[in-house]
Design a protein around this motif. Structure first.
Motif, PDB file in Angstrom:
ATOM      1  N   ILE A   1      -6.589   4.369  -5.863  1.00 25.76           N
ATOM      2  CA  ILE A   1      -5.319   3.286  -5.990  1.00 25.76           C
ATOM      3  C   ILE A   1      -5.673   1.893  -5.215  1.00 25.76           C
ATOM      4  CG2 ILE A   1      -3.409   2.620  -4.467  1.00 25.76           C
ATOM      5  CD1 ILE A   1      -3.260   5.145  -4.187  1.00 25.76           C
ATOM      6  N   LYS A   2      -6.721   1.292  -5.038  1.00 24.34           N
ATOM      7  CA  LYS A   2      -7.496   0.804  -4.563  1.00 24.34           C
ATOM      8  C   LYS A   2      -8.066  -0.471  -5.590  1.00 24.34           C
ATOM      9  CE  LYS A   2     -10.887  -2.479  -1.926  1.00 24.34           C
ATOM     10  NZ  LYS A   2     -11.213  -2.653  -2.914  1.00 24.34           N
ATOM     11  N   GLU A   3      -9.280   0.650  -6.507  1.00 21.26           N
ATOM     12  CA  GLU A   3      -9.197   0.144  -8.271  1.00 21.26           C
ATOM     13  C   GLU A   3      -8.236  -0.344  -8.757  1.00 21.26           C
ATOM     14  OE1 GLU A   3     -12.409  -0.726 -10.107  1.00 21.26           O
ATOM     15  OE2 GLU A   3     -12.844  -0.114  -8.053  1.00 21.26           O
ATOM     16  N   LYS A   4      -7.336   0.688  -8.951  1.00 24.89           N
ATOM     17  CA  LYS A   4      -6.306   0.089  -9.554  1.00 24.89           C
ATOM     18  C   LYS A   4      -5.539  -1.212  -9.337  1.00 24.89           C
ATOM     19  CE  LYS A   4      -2.229   2.318 -12.252  1.00 24.89           C
ATOM     20  NZ  LYS A   4      -2.737   1.727 -13.851  1.00 24.89           N
ATOM     21  N   TYR A   5      -5.416  -1.445  -8.403  1.00 22.80           N
ATOM     22  CA  TYR A   5      -4.190  -2.321  -7.434  1.00 22.80           C
ATOM     23  C   TYR A   5      -4.399  -3.480  -7.068  1.00 22.80           C
ATOM     24  CZ  TYR A   5      -0.513   0.961  -9.500  1.00 22.80           C
ATOM     25  OH  TYR A   5       0.610   1.176  -9.185  1.00 22.80           O
ATOM     26  N   PHE A   6      -5.505  -3.475  -5.512  1.00 17.81           N
ATOM     27  CA  PHE A   6      -6.343  -4.302  -5.641  1.00 17.81           C
ATOM     28  C   PHE A   6      -7.615  -4.727  -5.659  1.00 17.81           C
ATOM     29  CE2 PHE A   6      -3.374  -1.632  -3.135  1.00 17.81           C
ATOM     30  CZ  PHE A   6      -2.368  -1.983  -2.385  1.00 17.81           C
ATOM     31  N   LYS A   7      -7.618  -6.023  -6.397  1.00 17.48           N
ATOM     32  CA  LYS A   7      -8.923  -6.675  -6.677  1.00 17.48           C
ATOM     33  C   LYS A   7      -9.598  -7.942  -5.657  1.00 17.48           C
ATOM     34  CE  LYS A   7      -7.513  -4.154 -10.333  1.00 17.48           C
ATOM     35  NZ  LYS A   7      -8.249  -3.557 -10.558  1.00 17.48           N
ATOM     36  N   SER A   8     -10.264  -8.145  -5.957  1.00 21.31           N
ATOM     37  CA  SER A   8     -11.379  -9.723  -5.193  1.00 21.31           C
ATOM     38  C   SER A   8     -11.084 -10.549  -5.957  1.00 21.31           C
ATOM     39  CB  SER A   8     -13.027  -8.879  -4.956  1.00 21.31           C
ATOM     40  OG  SER A   8     -13.349  -7.549  -4.080  1.00 21.31           O
ATOM     41  N   GLU A   9     -11.097 -11.219  -5.063  1.00 23.13           N
ATOM     42  CA  GLU A   9     -10.601 -12.817  -5.511  1.00 23.13           C
ATOM     43  C   GLU A   9     -11.374 -13.736  -4.861  1.00 23.13           C
ATOM     44  OE1 GLU A   9      -6.740 -15.993  -6.632  1.00 23.13           O
ATOM     45  OE2 GLU A   9      -6.255 -14.109  -4.897  1.00 23.13           O
ATOM     46  N   GLY A  10     -12.354 -14.190  -5.331  1.00 25.27           N
ATOM     47  CA  GLY A  10     -13.248 -15.239  -4.276  1.00 25.27           C
ATOM     48  C   GLY A  10     -14.019 -14.616  -3.461  1.00 25.27           C
ATOM     49  N   THR A  11     -13.554 -14.991  -2.327  1.00 27.01           N
ATOM     50  CA  THR A  11     -13.927 -14.285  -0.664  1.00 27.01           C
ATOM     51  C   THR A  11     -13.432 -12.782  -0.525  1.00 27.01           C
ATOM     52  OG1 THR A  11     -12.714 -16.098   0.359  1.00 27.01           O
ATOM     53  CG2 THR A  11     -14.968 -16.625  -0.069  1.00 27.01           C
ATOM     54  N   ARG A  12     -11.795 -12.991  -1.171  1.00 27.88           N
ATOM     55  CA  ARG A  12     -11.228 -12.096  -0.277  1.00 27.88           C
ATOM     56  C   ARG A  12     -10.979 -11.219  -1.221  1.00 27.88           C
ATOM     57  NH1 ARG A  12      -5.346 -16.079  -0.208  1.00 27.88           N
ATOM     58  NH2 ARG A  12      -5.712 -16.555   1.742  1.00 27.88           N
ATOM     59  N   ASN A  13     -10.737  -9.478  -0.229  1.00 30.94           N
ATOM     60  CA  ASN A  13     -10.904  -8.402  -0.818  1.00 30.94           C
ATOM     61  C   ASN A  13      -9.110  -7.899  -0.548  1.00 30.94           C
ATOM     62  OD1 ASN A  13     -13.702  -8.262  -1.825  1.00 30.94           O
ATOM     63  ND2 ASN A  13     -13.953  -7.687   0.465  1.00 30.94           N
TER      64      ASN A  13
ATOM     65  N   MET B   1      -0.292  11.969  -6.058  1.00 30.32           N
ATOM     66  CA  MET B   1      -1.931  12.633  -6.503  1.00 30.32           C
ATOM     67  C   MET B   1      -3.615  12.112  -6.226  1.00 30.32           C
ATOM     68  SD  MET B   1      -0.020  15.184  -6.287  1.00 30.32           S
ATOM     69  CE  MET B   1      -0.937  17.106  -6.638  1.00 30.32           C
ATOM     70  N   LYS B   2      -2.823  11.183  -6.123  1.00 25.50           N
ATOM     71  CA  LYS B   2      -4.566  10.273  -6.238  1.00 25.50           C
ATOM     72  C   LYS B   2      -4.994   9.292  -4.920  1.00 25.50           C
ATOM     73  CE  LYS B   2      -4.207   9.785 -10.851  1.00 25.50           C
ATOM     74  NZ  LYS B   2      -5.147   9.982 -12.030  1.00 25.50           N
ATOM     75  N   GLY B   3      -6.509   9.696  -5.126  1.00 25.64           N
ATOM     76  CA  GLY B   3      -6.787   8.894  -3.360  1.00 25.64           C
ATOM     77  C   GLY B   3      -6.770   7.238  -3.400  1.00 25.64           C
ATOM     78  N   ARG B   4      -7.149   7.246  -2.625  1.00 26.11           N
ATOM     79  CA  ARG B   4      -7.112   6.068  -1.968  1.00 26.11           C
ATOM     80  C   ARG B   4      -8.123   4.996  -2.432  1.00 26.11           C
ATOM     81  NH1 ARG B   4      -6.606   5.681   4.809  1.00 26.11           N
ATOM     82  NH2 ARG B   4      -4.639   7.131   4.527  1.00 26.11           N
ATOM     83  N   SER B   5      -9.075   5.693  -2.837  1.00 24.10           N
ATOM     84  CA  SER B   5     -10.369   4.282  -3.739  1.00 24.10           C
ATOM     85  C   SER B   5      -9.427   4.199  -4.852  1.00 24.10           C
ATOM     86  CB  SER B   5     -11.462   5.364  -3.859  1.00 24.10           C
ATOM     87  OG  SER B   5     -11.969   5.431  -2.819  1.00 24.10           O
TER      88      SER B   5
ATOM     89  N   TRP C   1       0.780  -1.365   0.473  1.00 19.03           N
ATOM     90  CA  TRP C   1      -0.109   0.035  -0.046  1.00 19.03           C
ATOM     91  C   TRP C   1       0.863   1.248   0.090  1.00 19.03           C
ATOM     92  CZ3 TRP C   1      -4.783   0.840  -0.762  1.00 19.03           C
ATOM     93  CH2 TRP C   1      -5.333   2.431  -0.673  1.00 19.03           C
ATOM     94  N   SER C   2       1.580   1.181   0.945  1.00 22.17           N
ATOM     95  CA  SER C   2       3.189   2.704   0.625  1.00 22.17           C
ATOM     96  C   SER C   2       3.349   2.236  -0.404  1.00 22.17           C
ATOM     97  CB  SER C   2       3.940   2.121   1.775  1.00 22.17           C
ATOM     98  OG  SER C   2       3.013   2.004   2.877  1.00 22.17           O
ATOM     99  N   TRP C   3       3.485   1.485  -0.897  1.00 21.98           N
ATOM    100  CA  TRP C   3       4.515   1.395  -2.341  1.00 21.98           C
ATOM    101  C   TRP C   3       3.577   2.130  -3.979  1.00 21.98           C
ATOM    102  CZ3 TRP C   3       2.367  -1.255  -6.848  1.00 21.98           C
ATOM    103  CH2 TRP C   3       3.177  -2.004  -7.781  1.00 21.98           C
ATOM    104  N   ALA C   4       2.518   1.333  -3.537  1.00 21.47           N
ATOM    105  CA  ALA C   4       1.239   1.894  -4.433  1.00 21.47           C
ATOM    106  C   ALA C   4       1.010   3.383  -3.760  1.00 21.47           C
ATOM    107  CB  ALA C   4      -0.310   1.536  -4.001  1.00 21.47           C
ATOM    108  N   GLU C   5       0.816   4.226  -2.979  1.00 15.97           N
ATOM    109  CA  GLU C   5       0.838   5.526  -2.556  1.00 15.97           C
ATOM    110  C   GLU C   5       1.725   6.445  -2.882  1.00 15.97           C
ATOM    111  OE1 GLU C   5      -2.073   5.905   1.358  1.00 15.97           O
ATOM    112  OE2 GLU C   5       0.241   5.262   1.554  1.00 15.97           O
ATOM    113  N   ARG C   6       3.426   5.776  -3.381  1.00 14.13           N
ATOM    114  CA  ARG C   6       3.876   6.671  -3.718  1.00 14.13           C
ATOM    115  C   ARG C   6       4.071   6.180  -4.725  1.00 14.13           C
ATOM    116  NH1 ARG C   6       7.346   3.359   0.057  1.00 14.13           N
ATOM    117  NH2 ARG C   6       8.388   1.984  -1.441  1.00 14.13           N
ATOM    118  N   ARG C   7       4.071   6.007  -5.452  1.00 15.30           N
ATOM    119  CA  ARG C   7       3.943   5.957  -6.654  1.00 15.30           C
ATOM    120  C   ARG C   7       2.493   6.637  -7.540  1.00 15.30           C
ATOM    121  NH1 ARG C   7       5.764   0.610 -10.259  1.00 15.30           N
ATOM    122  NH2 ARG C   7       3.243   0.514 -11.405  1.00 15.30           N
TER     123      ARG C   7
END
Length: 565
Positions: A417-429, A411-415, A402-408
């Motif tokens: 960043i989450k949408e770009k890098y972190f997805k859902s897989e099965g029951t996991r987010n 100027m972007k918000g958390r939502s 998460w810190s890596w994504a924020e450094r990249r």
């Protein structure tokens, strides 16, 4: 180069590395090794020496030695002569040149590797020819080492691992009546300080050859240095020599502190060793700090060795101790084996450093770099109480990512960043994943591996007296190999099916396919000729045998499937 007879003797010229009959080579070497074990068990020392001489001068032994040093991890690391054997022609010539007459080893190339405590570990790199000559004599020495080894010695030995050593620790400490104290022993500079006189007097191999290796010296910063003691770290045969130097300590302790008939083991003394690290359990602190430690020091002194004063200590089991990356400790009378804090810190530091230096790399490349680190560490600890530790590691990895994504994207918000890098897989987010095009041009979803996905499974310890060179133990080792391969390949179902269909053996040399030997997939009909990736068109071969099939245009016949698979 020359072709071997059934006894391994030389007959006629041979020009092609890939034309060697590896099935015959393995059979010749294994038969001689088996005869060495049998002669040793019968007390026929002269016959043992004669068989060793036959093996070390055989074509089969030389070919196998060259193959070993040209397929291991150091195959592209030259010695002081800057020579590597990286072509079939060079390998073939190496077998011809591997002669005892007139052989003189070159000095070793000395490099220093940083240790975790800030010090440096010396590593000595022999030339390719010297490595091959050591590998050749190792073929004749290792059967003796396995036959005479201590039952609870686990490092640098065939078919044994750290998991076996930890399992033995668990067995001797788990009971309410088990020992409460342990002597954690570490031998100071074991490889570097081993006494040459003791080695020459006690290691059962050609003394002239052994003396040349021990006295070859090393070159550091273009200066030749004499070697007065030790067997070089980096030498092919050095780990076995070190093991043989320390073998006998377990038997000595048992003779001095024998079990008491009818009352169990009064002193509760047990010895477990992995390379130069060991523990000795005992009933009281006075016993392990006094008589046991003195006996160990006397044993080591004969070999020119001493215990490290900083790493050797006595610990009560309720306080716990670290051994081989694990922490063993009793909590309210219950023994738990967990990953040590040092091991957890080490893997997290490596992961964080990898993330840090790959700030601008693609997500796919970062995942490809991280997955082997996480998977390898988790698999190492999968036999212990590790589930909570795995979850903690996964959480720390997520925070770093998460810190890596924020450094990249400052100027972007958390939502976003989450949408770009972190997805859902099965029951996991919050799962790091991305699309990835593999080498065949197929688009796949690449997902970050989670340590907590590794299932915890109890390890089955090897029997202490088991000898991989003794034919009577063959069924036992085949059974263990089958269980290990099924466990290692259970997520790769097609490969497992192939391995089972071939009864675990390469279809070219008919030797076992193991995790250590490695394997390649071979297409019976080439894909360029219309062959497919279906099970019917695939077989599993050793890497070298796979290259031989293509070089010689050999035809491989697929066996009939085993009933039930």
């Amino acid at each position: 180069m020359e072709v071997a007879t059934t006894t391994g003797a030389s007959l006629r010229p041979l020009t092609e590395w890939h034309s060697i009959d590896w099935k015959t080579v393995h059979r010749n070497v294994r038969r001689l090794q088996t005869r060495i074990v049998k002669a040793l068990q019968e007390g026929k020392k002269r016959k043992v020496r004669a068989l060793q001489a036959i093996l070390t001068r055989s074509f089969s032994g030389k070919a196998l030695a060259v193959r070993r040093v040209t397929e291991n991890q150091g195959k592209n690391t030259p010695g002081v002569d800057k020579v590597i054997w990286n072509t079939p022609v060079k390998k073939a010539q190496a077998v011809v040149d591997l002669q005892h007459s007139g052989y003189r080893p070159k000095p070793l190339k000395r490099v220093y590797i940083p240790k975790s405590d800030g010090r440096q570990r010396p590593l000595s790199i022999p030339c390719m020819k010297d490595r091959a000559m050591q590998a050749l004599h190792l073929l004749a020495l290792d059967p003796i080492a396995e036959t005479t080894a201590d039952p609870n010695s686990y490092g640098f030995r065939k078919e044994r691992s750290t998991a076996d050593a930890i399992n033995q620790c668990f067995q001797v400490l788990v009971r309410p009546t088990s020992a409460q104290w342990t002597l954690e022993g570490d031998i100071k500079s074991c490889f570097d300080e081993l006494d040459h006189r003791w080695v020459l007097a006690n290691i059962p191999m050609e003394k002239a050859m052994l003396r040349r290796w021990l006295k070859a010296g090393y070159i550091y910063q273009h200066v030749w240095n004499e070697t007065e003691a030790g067997t070089p770290q980096g030498g092919t045969i050095s780990p076995v020599i070190m093991n043989m130097a320390l073998d006998g300590l377990e038997r000595l302790l048992r003779e001095k502190f024998p079990p008491t008939p009818g009352k169990g083991q009064l002193n509760r003394l047990h010895f477990i060793r992995f390379a130069d690290d060991f523990i000795v359990t005992g009933r009281t602190k006075e016993l392990v700090e006094g008589e046991v430690k003195s006996l160990v020091q006397g044993f080591l002194k004969e070999r020119g060795l001493v215990l490290s004063p900083h790493k050797t200590k006595t610990t009560q089991i309720t306080d716990g101790f670290d051994f081989l990356g694990k922490n063993l400790r009793k909590y309210k009378g219950k023994l738990l084996v967990k990953p040590s804090s040092k091991s957890v810190h080490g893997v997290l530091s490596k992961i964080r450093q990898t993330i840090k230096v790959n700030l601008h790399t693609s997500v796919a490349n970062l995942i490809l770099k991280l997955n082997p680190i996480i998977r390898g560490w988790a698999n190492y600890h999968r036999h212990t109480v590790s589930k909570k530790t795995f979850e903690r590691v996964d959480h720390e990895v997520f925070l770093s990512l998460w810190s890596w994504a924020e450094r990249r994207h400052p100027m972007k918000g958390r939502s976003w960043i989450k949408e770009k890098y972190f997805k859902s897989e099965g029951t996991r987010n919050w799962v790091l994943q991305t699309s990835w095009v593999d080498k065949h041009g197929e688009t796949k979803t690449l997902v970050l591996f989670k340590a907590s996905d590794v299932a915890i499974k109890r390890h089955i310890k090897i029997k202490g007296e088991a000898n991989p060179y003794d034919p009577q133990w063959e069924p036992y080792f085949e059974e263990r190999l089958g269980l290990q391969m099924v466990d290692n390949l259970k997520e790769r179902k097609r490969l497992l099916r192939l391995w089972l269909t071939q009864e675990g053996r390469c279809l070219v040399c008919h030797q076992k396919i193991t995790k250590e030997s490695g394997w390649n997939i071979h297409h019976l009909q080439r894909r360029t000729d219309g062959g497919t990736d279906t099970i019917a068109n695939l077989v599993v071969l050793h890497p070298n045998c796979h290259r031989q099939v293509h070089s010689q245009k050999l035809e491989v016949t697929k066996p009939c499937p085993v009933e039930g698979h």
